[in-house]
Write a protein that holds these residues in place. Structure first.
Motif, PDB file in Angstrom:
ATOM      1  N   PHE A 148      49.134  49.591  59.244  1.00 52.25           N
ATOM      2  CA  PHE A 148      48.760  50.777  60.008  1.00 52.25           C
ATOM      3  C   PHE A 148      48.711  52.020  59.113  1.00 52.25           C
ATOM      4  CE2 PHE A 148      50.062  54.409  62.731  1.00 52.25           C
ATOM      5  CZ  PHE A 148      49.021  54.372  63.647  1.00 52.25           C
ATOM      6  N   ALA A 149      49.685  52.127  58.206  1.00 49.75           N
ATOM      7  CA  ALA A 149      49.732  53.290  57.327  1.00 49.75           C
ATOM      8  C   ALA A 149      50.441  52.941  56.030  1.00 49.75           C
ATOM      9  CB  ALA A 149      50.451  54.454  58.003  1.00 49.75           C
ATOM     10  N   ARG A 150      49.971  53.555  54.954  1.00 53.20           N
ATOM     11  CA  ARG A 150      50.655  53.469  53.670  1.00 53.20           C
ATOM     12  C   ARG A 150      51.421  54.764  53.462  1.00 53.20           C
ATOM     13  NH1 ARG A 150      47.956  54.094  47.683  1.00 53.20           N
ATOM     14  NH2 ARG A 150      49.532  53.009  46.463  1.00 53.20           N
ATOM     15  N   ALA A 201      44.126  47.453  49.121  1.00 49.96           N
ATOM     16  CA  ALA A 201      45.080  46.342  49.152  1.00 49.96           C
ATOM     17  C   ALA A 201      46.222  46.624  50.125  1.00 49.96           C
ATOM     18  CB  ALA A 201      45.628  46.096  47.747  1.00 49.96           C
ATOM     19  N   ALA A 202      46.694  47.861  50.152  1.00 51.67           N
ATOM     20  CA  ALA A 202      47.824  48.207  51.021  1.00 51.67           C
ATOM     21  C   ALA A 202      47.454  48.162  52.491  1.00 51.67           C
ATOM     22  CB  ALA A 202      48.347  49.598  50.661  1.00 51.67           C
ATOM     23  N   LEU A 203      46.224  48.578  52.826  1.00 51.46           N
ATOM     24  CA  LEU A 203      45.807  48.654  54.226  1.00 51.46           C
ATOM     25  C   LEU A 203      44.931  47.483  54.656  1.00 51.46           C
ATOM     26  CD1 LEU A 203      45.022  52.479  54.572  1.00 51.46           C
ATOM     27  CD2 LEU A 203      47.089  51.247  55.250  1.00 51.46           C
ATOM     28  N   ASP A 204      44.659  46.580  53.734  1.00 55.22           N
ATOM     29  CA  ASP A 204      43.827  45.411  54.042  1.00 55.22           C
ATOM     30  C   ASP A 204      42.451  45.845  54.548  1.00 55.22           C
ATOM     31  OD1 ASP A 204      43.105  42.749  54.275  1.00 55.22           O
ATOM     32  OD2 ASP A 204      44.030  42.479  56.254  1.00 55.22           O
ATOM     33  N   ALA A 233      43.600  54.050  57.710  1.00 55.81           N
ATOM     34  CA  ALA A 233      42.183  53.725  57.859  1.00 55.81           C
ATOM     35  C   ALA A 233      41.605  54.714  58.863  1.00 55.81           C
ATOM     36  CB  ALA A 233      42.016  52.292  58.354  1.00 55.81           C
ATOM     37  N   ALA A 234      40.492  55.360  58.518  1.00 53.85           N
ATOM     38  CA  ALA A 234      39.977  56.465  59.327  1.00 53.85           C
ATOM     39  C   ALA A 234      39.675  56.053  60.759  1.00 53.85           C
ATOM     40  CB  ALA A 234      38.726  57.043  58.677  1.00 53.85           C
ATOM     41  N   GLU A 235      39.210  54.830  60.947  1.00 54.40           N
ATOM     42  CA  GLU A 235      38.796  54.416  62.285  1.00 54.40           C
ATOM     43  C   GLU A 235      39.973  54.178  63.229  1.00 54.40           C
ATOM     44  OE1 GLU A 235      38.342  49.655  61.216  1.00 54.40           O
ATOM     45  OE2 GLU A 235      36.593  50.861  61.681  1.00 54.40           O
ATOM     46  N   SER A 236      41.205  54.170  62.712  1.00 53.58           N
ATOM     47  CA  SER A 236      42.347  53.844  63.556  1.00 53.58           C
ATOM     48  C   SER A 236      43.271  55.029  63.816  1.00 53.58           C
ATOM     49  CB  SER A 236      43.170  52.713  62.915  1.00 53.58           C
ATOM     50  OG  SER A 236      43.769  53.161  61.712  1.00 53.58           O
TER      51      SER A 236
END
Length: 248
Positions: A148-150, A201-204, A233-236
């Motif tokens: 969800f977040a790094r 890599a961190a956010l897949d 991720a911007a969309e989430s």
């Protein structure tokens, strides 16, 4: 009566086929078994699985779409909708609460922990006047099965000495700090970036995917406490701010 998302399902009586389809699909989505963006079975597949009419399946899918759990795309099928979280720009919030508000299970993971003497970059981020000990942390927060977040955080050990003895395996640094250090001032900076290979890599997510970065500095009685960078991720993720007219 139990509530699944915004869908009411009567649990005191045997479920109708329509209610059973709603309950089954909602449970798979909210439990994380079906990840955001995943295509769910086509209407004809659900018709065969539940041995019911296409109209019953269509009615259930329409209700799931109205509740915001799925997205129906013409000719492509139905997909699990990516949840949009909302975070207040002017608040210091707990990501766990943000994730659980989406109806998804929360998980935290500490990726790296380094204690060191502050570098020039560290001092610029924390606005330190002189070199001193800092703790650098990298963490990931999960919503269901997906990142969800790094989180990348610096803690000024001159201001929070006890952080040097905390491993941050069981608790995220944000709520740990809030519980121990009263903050007197905070600053937010928000920007958009394209995911590099480390963020991807961190956010897949794919390299180059749009991301939202929220950076925050906090102080306690004029002493810099922490600098943290959250990448989503911007969309989430959506940021929200509420204002009132100035009285000047």
């Amino acid at each position: 009566m139990s509530m699944i998302g915004t869908i009411d399902v009567d649990v005191g009586e045997p479920l109708s086929l329509h209610q059973r389809i709603l309950s089954d699909i909602s449970e798979r989505i909210l439990s994380g078994a079906w990840a955001p963006g995943q295509r769910i079975p086509f209407e004809h597949e659900l018709t065969a699985e539940y041995n019911c009419s296409r109209m019953t399946v269509n009615k259930a899918l329409s209700q799931l779409a109205k509740a915001g759990l799925i997205e129906r795309r013409r000719r492509s099928g139905s997909f699990v909708r990516r949840p949009q979280s909302q975070a207040a720009v002017l608040e210091i919030h707990d990501i766990r609460i943000e994730v659980e508000a989406l109806g998804l299970p929360y998980r935290y993971e500490r990726v790296a922990r380094h204690r060191r003497r502050s570098s020039a970059e560290d001092r610029a981020l924390l606005e330190l006047a002189a070199a001193g000990p800092v703790l650098a942390l990298e963490c990931r927060h999960f919503a269901g099965k997906r990142p969800f977040a790094r989180e990348q955080r610096l803690i000024n050990l001159a201001a929070v000495a006890e952080a040097a003895d905390e491993e941050f395996h069981a608790i995220a640094p944000g709520p740990w700090l809030i519980a121990r250090v009263p903050w007197s001032a905070a600053e937010h900076r928000i920007r958009a970036v394209a995911a590099d290979r480390h963020i991807a890599a961190a956010l897949d997510i794919a390299v180059g995917a749009p991301c939202l970065v929220v950076e925050r500095r906090t102080w306690s009685a004029e002493h810099p406490v922490t600098h943290v960078r959250f990448t989503y991720a911007a969309e989430s993720h959506t940021l929200v701010a509420r204002f009132t007219p100035s009285q000047g």
